[in-house]
Motif scaffolding. Structure first.
Motif, PDB file in Angstrom:
ATOM      1  N   VAL A   1      10.644   5.661  -7.323  1.00  0.00           N
ATOM      2  CA  VAL A   1      10.350   6.207  -8.725  1.00  0.00           C
ATOM      3  C   VAL A   1      10.767   5.176  -9.880  1.00  0.00           C
ATOM      4  CG1 VAL A   1      10.284   8.188 -10.567  1.00  0.00           C
ATOM      5  CG2 VAL A   1      10.415   8.455  -7.887  1.00  0.00           C
ATOM      6  N   LEU A   2       9.927   4.919 -10.754  1.00  0.00           N
ATOM      7  CA  LEU A   2      10.319   3.892 -11.888  1.00  0.00           C
ATOM      8  C   LEU A   2      10.383   5.077 -12.998  1.00  0.00           C
ATOM      9  CD1 LEU A   2       8.113   1.299 -10.488  1.00  0.00           C
ATOM     10  CD2 LEU A   2      10.385   0.805 -11.292  1.00  0.00           C
TER      11      LEU A   2
ATOM     12  N   GLN B   1      14.706  14.590 -12.125  1.00  0.00           N
ATOM     13  CA  GLN B   1      15.953  15.146 -11.395  1.00  0.00           C
ATOM     14  C   GLN B   1      15.511  16.567 -10.741  1.00  0.00           C
ATOM     15  OE1 GLN B   1      19.303  13.723 -13.951  1.00  0.00           O
ATOM     16  NE2 GLN B   1      20.145  13.123 -12.224  1.00  0.00           N
ATOM     17  N   GLN B   2      15.015  17.298 -11.762  1.00  0.00           N
ATOM     18  CA  GLN B   2      14.729  18.904 -11.415  1.00  0.00           C
ATOM     19  C   GLN B   2      13.779  18.796 -10.186  1.00  0.00           C
ATOM     20  OE1 GLN B   2      13.943  21.391 -14.770  1.00  0.00           O
ATOM     21  NE2 GLN B   2      15.124  19.808 -15.943  1.00  0.00           N
ATOM     22  N   ALA B   3      12.630  17.818 -10.539  1.00  0.00           N
ATOM     23  CA  ALA B   3      11.595  17.638  -9.452  1.00  0.00           C
ATOM     24  C   ALA B   3      12.127  17.278  -7.829  1.00  0.00           C
ATOM     25  CB  ALA B   3      10.428  16.573  -9.967  1.00  0.00           C
ATOM     26  N   MET B   4      12.888  16.267  -8.113  1.00  0.00           N
ATOM     27  CA  MET B   4      13.597  15.716  -6.759  1.00  0.00           C
ATOM     28  C   MET B   4      14.246  16.861  -6.203  1.00  0.00           C
ATOM     29  SD  MET B   4      14.202  11.568  -7.768  1.00  0.00           S
ATOM     30  CE  MET B   4      14.109  11.252  -5.991  1.00  0.00           C
ATOM     31  N   ALA B   5      15.070  17.646  -6.860  1.00  0.00           N
ATOM     32  CA  ALA B   5      15.973  18.464  -6.214  1.00  0.00           C
ATOM     33  C   ALA B   5      15.228  19.600  -5.364  1.00  0.00           C
ATOM     34  CB  ALA B   5      16.835  19.221  -7.137  1.00  0.00           C
ATOM     35  N   GLN B   6      14.007  19.836  -5.717  1.00  0.00           N
ATOM     36  CA  GLN B   6      12.888  20.854  -4.902  1.00  0.00           C
ATOM     37  C   GLN B   6      12.854  20.287  -3.513  1.00  0.00           C
ATOM     38  OE1 GLN B   6       9.610  22.180  -6.812  1.00  0.00           O
ATOM     39  NE2 GLN B   6      10.478  22.010  -8.859  1.00  0.00           N
ATOM     40  N   GLY B   7      13.095  18.762  -3.132  1.00  0.00           N
ATOM     41  CA  GLY B   7      12.784  18.418  -1.871  1.00  0.00           C
ATOM     42  C   GLY B   7      11.473  18.081  -1.593  1.00  0.00           C
ATOM     43  N   GLY B   8      11.311  17.709  -0.232  1.00  0.00           N
ATOM     44  CA  GLY B   8       9.950  17.381   0.162  1.00  0.00           C
ATOM     45  C   GLY B   8       9.344  16.224   0.002  1.00  0.00           C
ATOM     46  N   HIS B   9       9.952  15.250  -0.454  1.00  0.00           N
ATOM     47  CA  HIS B   9       9.503  13.948  -0.867  1.00  0.00           C
ATOM     48  C   HIS B   9      10.201  13.027  -0.034  1.00  0.00           C
ATOM     49  CE1 HIS B   9      13.356  12.872  -3.188  1.00  0.00           C
ATOM     50  NE2 HIS B   9      13.191  14.132  -3.649  1.00  0.00           N
ATOM     51  N   GLU B  10       9.803  11.618  -0.418  1.00  0.00           N
ATOM     52  CA  GLU B  10      10.228  10.611   0.381  1.00  0.00           C
ATOM     53  C   GLU B  10      10.747   9.412  -0.444  1.00  0.00           C
ATOM     54  OE1 GLU B  10       7.164   8.939   3.058  1.00  0.00           O
ATOM     55  OE2 GLU B  10       6.390  11.013   3.515  1.00  0.00           O
ATOM     56  N   ALA B  11      10.767   9.689  -1.647  1.00  0.00           N
ATOM     57  CA  ALA B  11      11.267   8.698  -2.993  1.00  0.00           C
ATOM     58  C   ALA B  11      12.845   8.444  -2.593  1.00  0.00           C
ATOM     59  CB  ALA B  11      11.200   9.353  -4.188  1.00  0.00           C
TER      60      ALA B  11
ATOM     61  N   GLU C   1       0.810  -1.298   0.281  1.00  0.00           N
ATOM     62  CA  GLU C   1       0.029   0.004  -0.052  1.00  0.00           C
ATOM     63  C   GLU C   1       0.807   1.375  -0.027  1.00  0.00           C
ATOM     64  OE1 GLU C   1      -3.391   0.154   2.472  1.00  0.00           O
ATOM     65  OE2 GLU C   1      -3.913  -1.921   2.148  1.00  0.00           O
ATOM     66  N   GLU C   2       2.170   1.250  -0.003  1.00  0.00           N
ATOM     67  CA  GLU C   2       3.013   2.231  -0.074  1.00  0.00           C
ATOM     68  C   GLU C   2       2.978   2.649  -1.631  1.00  0.00           C
ATOM     69  OE1 GLU C   2       6.229   2.549   3.503  1.00  0.00           O
ATOM     70  OE2 GLU C   2       6.693   1.288   1.758  1.00  0.00           O
ATOM     71  N   ARG C   3       3.193   3.869  -2.216  1.00  0.00           N
ATOM     72  CA  ARG C   3       3.150   4.402  -3.561  1.00  0.00           C
ATOM     73  C   ARG C   3       4.488   4.229  -4.010  1.00  0.00           C
ATOM     74  NH1 ARG C   3      -0.096   5.356   0.469  1.00  0.00           N
ATOM     75  NH2 ARG C   3       0.670   7.275   0.793  1.00  0.00           N
ATOM     76  N   VAL C   4       4.473   3.954  -5.475  1.00  0.00           N
ATOM     77  CA  VAL C   4       5.883   4.325  -6.150  1.00  0.00           C
ATOM     78  C   VAL C   4       5.339   5.213  -7.611  1.00  0.00           C
ATOM     79  CG1 VAL C   4       7.006   2.473  -5.604  1.00  0.00           C
ATOM     80  CG2 VAL C   4       5.512   2.043  -7.470  1.00  0.00           C
ATOM     81  N   LEU C   5       6.226   6.075  -7.732  1.00  0.00           N
ATOM     82  CA  LEU C   5       5.635   6.853  -8.992  1.00  0.00           C
ATOM     83  C   LEU C   5       6.243   6.363 -10.247  1.00  0.00           C
ATOM     84  CD1 LEU C   5       4.280   9.843  -9.081  1.00  0.00           C
ATOM     85  CD2 LEU C   5       6.435  10.598 -10.048  1.00  0.00           C
ATOM     86  N   LEU C   6       5.356   6.200 -11.184  1.00  0.00           N
ATOM     87  CA  LEU C   6       5.726   5.606 -12.518  1.00  0.00           C
ATOM     88  C   LEU C   6       5.568   6.725 -13.643  1.00  0.00           C
ATOM     89  CD1 LEU C   6       5.976   2.927 -14.062  1.00  0.00           C
ATOM     90  CD2 LEU C   6       3.848   2.719 -14.367  1.00  0.00           C
ATOM     91  N   LEU C   7       6.815   7.228 -13.713  1.00  0.00           N
ATOM     92  CA  LEU C   7       7.087   8.218 -14.976  1.00  0.00           C
ATOM     93  C   LEU C   7       7.691   7.541 -16.364  1.00  0.00           C
ATOM     94  CD1 LEU C   7       6.876  11.206 -15.827  1.00  0.00           C
ATOM     95  CD2 LEU C   7       8.961  11.511 -14.400  1.00  0.00           C
TER      96      LEU C   7
END
Length: 523
Positions: free
Chosen positions: A115-116, A126-136, A64-70
């Motif tokens: 993230v997949l 990478q730009q998105a993850m650099a903004q921080g505030g996530h748990e991935a 039930e934890e989430r993984v982002l599929l991009l």
């Protein structure tokens, strides 16, 4: 309203990925997918699903934890999506055409643990993850273009081919299965939570009895897998019957679409009105004899009658127009093979009930326009973390679609626009779609969008934005006269502006709110 068909509901436990593996256990050597890099058999698909599930579990990700599929459409997409579901982990499939800010929001909103991602999309991630505030904490890359940064792993290396295959999670039909995000044409996108059982119902109620999909079909969808429409077209439906699927990573331009039609000879094509219009106007349109299409599907926007008729005249193949939604997962109101009434969205899909209601919630009589409500087993569970919008949309057993429709004497339904797109001119409702469809019948017009703009007295009048076909010419006066000849006089657009292109969402829907912003009209 329609009666519930005799379809056996999924029992408990029920895991949708395991269900699809079981459906195809007898055809391990048959081709399941063909993408830009090669083919994958049903046997290979089943093994890779179970290995992705095992790798996710080994990475410390829990049920039930989430993984982002991009990811772009390719063979790795269904492997990763179904691998997560097989493990009871929730894939969050997202649009590949968004910005880094959008992905940063989705990472935070979903609390994705991994993230997949396709290699081509890694820079924006990478730009998105650099903004921080996530748990991935884990990034798995499909088809990387070169060496990966520290902490990122190539998908093929991440899958451990020496480890035991995972067993399916003992999920129930009502357990969280996956997320899709709404298109977000007005404000932040909403996370739409679907259960493990919902895709089962779309296959059993629509793909099999309405489209008559079978093992011999080759399916090709212009709509990408991250859309609810595309997910059914290129995963749920074909894998439920053992068909073969053609996947395409690039944009579905007419040229790219024609190339797949000729190279792979799909029998069923899933598109949208904008795409069909572009194909009919494009050079290199194949002849009827060059393709193997037996059936085409259309959704996303109502299909103009003229467009459907011209396509059928050229290819001898019906376009089955229908309407679905991210909230209902797939189509619940549809024309059907051998029973097509172009200019309408057809009849309720058996297993779904449809009602049209006025602003007070009362049923409207045939011929009158009302808000469309749907009841059916594939409805989403909720919008994640958004109780207000959930209550507004999911009302008991009913889902309010946000669309306006009228019911015809033969029981079919005609689209009358979105609830927030309807116009009242001289105290009478005008459907922007009706005016747009009439403009589109002119031989010089490729597509059109209509909005309401205030006149000097503050009264609403219609304005049309028109895109002409390449090389075509027509005057504003001629187009106004063309509409007046075909519709009630008050419906003709008082102003027509010619444009090179219309603003659209990533799904191809016209963004009328952008046009309203340009005009300074009320949103």
């Amino acid at each position: 309203m329609t009666a519930e068909p005799q379809v056996q509901p999924p029992g408990t436990p029920f895991n949708f990925a395991q269900h699809l593996i079981a459906c195809n256990a007898r055809r391990p050597g048959k081709t399941a997918y063909i993408d830009d890099h090669g083919a994958m058999s049903y046997g290979e698909l089943a093994e890779r699903i179970r290995r992705v599930a095992a790798a996710l579990q080994a990475s410390g990700i829990h049920r039930e934890e989430r993984v982002l599929l991009l990811m772009h459409d390719g063979n790795d997409w269904p492997v990763c999506f179904l691998g997560a579901m097989y493990a009871g982990i929730v894939p969050v499939a997202v649009n590949t055409l968004l910005t880094a800010d959008d992905y940063a929001y989705m990472l935070q909103h979903s609390r994705a643990q991994a993230v997949l991602v396709s290699g081509a999309l890694l820079p924006v991630l990478q730009q998105a993850m650099a903004q921080g505030g996530h748990e991935a904490g884990t990034v798995i890359v499909s088809q990387p273009a070169g060496p990966l940064p520290d902490g990122m792993i190539a998908l093929d290396g991440w899958i451990d081919r020496t480890a035991p295959l995972a067993a399916p999670a003992s999920t129930s039909p009502d357990d969280p299965g996956f997320w899709l995000y709404s298109s977000g044409s007005t404000g932040r996108p909403k996370g739409v939570l679907h259960s493990q059982g919902n895709p089962y119902w779309t296959a059993e109620l629509y793909a099999k009895p309405v489209l008559s999909l079978g093992e011999a079909d080759i399916c090709f969808s212009a709509a990408k897998l991250y859309f609810a429409y595309g997910l059914g077209n290129a995963l749920t439906f074909p894998l439920s019957v053992g068909a073969t699927v053609v996947l395409m990573a690039e944009r579905p331009t007419p040229e790219a679409t024609f190339r797949r039609w000729l190279d792979y000879q799909p029998t069923v094509f899933f598109g949208a009105p904008t795409g069909y219009a572009g194909m009919l106007a494009a050079p290199g349109l194949p002849t009827r004899e060059q393709v193997s299409l037996r059936l085409c599907s259309s959704a996303g926007e109502a299909l103009p009658a003229d467009l459907g008729e011209r396509f059928t005249a050229h290819f001898g193949c019906e376009i089955i127009d229908g309407i679905g939604s991210t909230e209902m997962l797939h189509i619940f109101l549809s024309n059907r093979p051998g029973q097509v009434r172009y200019g309408t969205t057809g009849w309720p899909v058996p297993g779904y009930a449809v009602e049209l209601r006025d602003e007070d919630g009362h049923a409207v009589p045939d011929g009158d326009v009302g808000d469309l409500y749907i009841q059916g087993p594939s409805a989403a569970l909720m919008y994640w973390g958004n109780r207000e919008k959930s209550r507004e949309t999911f009302r008991g057993g009913w889902t309010k679609s946000g669309d306006k429709y009228a019911r015809n004497a033969d029981g079919s339904y005609s689209y009358a626009g979105r609830s927030d797109d309807m116009l009242k001119v001289s105290g009478i409702y005008v459907s922007p779609f009706e005016v747009e469809a009439t403009l589109a019948q002119h031989p010089a017009v490729l597509e059109a969008a209509v909005i309401g703009v205030p006149d000097p007295a503050g009264l609403t009048k219609t304005k049309a934005f028109v895109v002409l076909k390449p090389g075509a010419q027509v005057s504003e006066t001629e187009l106004k006269a063309f509409v007046k000849e075909r519709l009630a006089p008050y419906k003709y657009p008082r102003v027509i502006e010619f444009m090179g292109a219309l603003p659209k969402t990533a799904t191809g829907k016209i963004q009328r709110f952008r046009l309203r912003e340009m005009e300074g009209a009320p949103a």
